[in-house]
Design an enzyme around this catalytic site. Sequence first.
Site, short mmCIF file in Angstrom:
data_model
loop_
_atom_site.label_atom_id
_atom_site.label_comp_id
_atom_site.label_asym_id
_atom_site.label_seq_id
_atom_site.Cartn_x
_atom_site.Cartn_y
_atom_site.Cartn_z
N TYR A 1 0.83 -1.19 0.00
CA TYR A 1 0.00 0.00 0.00
C TYR A 1 0.87 1.25 0.00
O TYR A 1 1.61 1.52 0.96
CB TYR A 1 -0.93 0.03 1.21
CG TYR A 1 -1.97 -1.07 1.27
CD1 TYR A 1 -2.26 -1.86 0.16
CD2 TYR A 1 -2.68 -1.30 2.44
CE1 TYR A 1 -3.21 -2.87 0.22
CE2 TYR A 1 -3.64 -2.30 2.51
CZ TYR A 1 -3.90 -3.08 1.40
OH TYR A 1 -4.85 -4.08 1.47
N ALA B 1 -17.87 -2.69 -2.10
CA ALA B 1 -17.54 -2.77 -3.52
C ALA B 1 -16.91 -1.48 -4.03
O ALA B 1 -17.30 -0.93 -5.07
CB ALA B 1 -18.79 -3.12 -4.35
N SER C 1 -13.21 -4.63 0.96
CA SER C 1 -14.12 -3.87 0.08
C SER C 1 -15.56 -4.37 0.17
O SER C 1 -16.19 -4.64 -0.86
CB SER C 1 -13.64 -3.92 -1.37
OG SER C 1 -14.18 -2.86 -2.13
N GLY D 1 -17.17 1.43 -2.91
CA GLY D 1 -18.11 2.55 -2.86
C GLY D 1 -19.33 2.38 -3.74
O GLY D 1 -20.27 3.19 -3.67
N LEU E 1 -21.73 0.42 -3.45
CA LEU E 1 -22.92 0.13 -2.66
C LEU E 1 -23.21 1.23 -1.62
O LEU E 1 -24.03 1.03 -0.72
CB LEU E 1 -22.78 -1.22 -1.95
CG LEU E 1 -22.55 -2.42 -2.88
CD1 LEU E 1 -22.29 -3.69 -2.07
CD2 LEU E 1 -23.77 -2.62 -3.79
#
Length: 349
Positions: free
Chosen positions: A61, A215, A212, A217, A219
């Site tokens: 990351y 998903a 996630s 964002g 959802l």
Amino acid sequence: MEYRALGRSGLQVSVLTMGTMTFGGTGNFANVGNTDVDEARRQLDMCLAAGVNLIDTADVYSGGLSEQIVGEVLRGRRDKVLLATKVRMSMGSGPNDAGLSRHHIVSGCEASLRRLGTDHIDLYQVHEWDGVTPLEETLEALDLLVRSGKVRYVGASNYAGWQLMKALGTAERHGLPRFVSQQIYYSLQARDAEYELIPAAVDQGLGVLVWSPLAGGLLSGRYRRDQQPSAGSRQLTEWGEPPVYDREKLYDTVDALIEIGQAHGVSAAQVALAYVLGRPAVTSLVIGARTGEQLADNLAAADLVLDAEERKRLDDVSAIPLLYPYWHQAKTARDRLSPADLTLLGQYL
């Protein structure tokens, strides 16, 4: 906050995990977020106040910057949380800077410990499958780290069902550390994990950490039929995760989430999170937010309870088709199905 056992281990983890992919925001990870140290500290304070006891990060990351920020904001309170990170992805341009070789795992762990400013990692996860390195070598390297006290538990992420079972079998055959958990993508946008990974978790006693669960964002309620997402949305970038194969089905699912949320006086995101939290084998949802406001809303999902009728509506609108051999088993093997089988087939019987 509810706490659940992580697989067959004695480790108790909160049903919500603090995700840190947004920390740093360098390179391609800028598409996800660019949380700096001050905002990261604010979000950690919120999570600790809510009872979250697990933080999840990864060496890849923002090229290690996420781990550095986690280490900085945890200074002086490392003992208040469980810390999870990952190894496998490329951390350089050299031929041995990626994968699950003994070399990369051990050097990756040492580098993560330095960045995190800690002497141990509570859950060390192999981030992705490596089809080149023998599983024996990977598991022996993890065994070395466990025996040295640098790692407490080990887990997998993003494995296929057969890969996961092969790893578990190899570990048991050679007396090597067995994965206690798998971290997988699982949401109302794509319930593919229900074919193999969720049944395997039930059958093998694995914890399931979900990445996630909204998903990316999709959802959250911001993506509606005939409405353009707002500027800055991850779905307008080149991030590309998760892929969307059926937009009409997605929009139908979001409509249902919004209506159920309105009935409870909560957001669509909270409903989506509460749904996944109630699925078989799920231990904790990894929630990462761009802002403290988004994080506060997500944290509230731990208190939301959906009734059977609401769950059935979400089941129906997001249902996955029965692939072979599952449709055949639903027809001809229904007299001898295990609890693991029923996680998928039960709704079709």
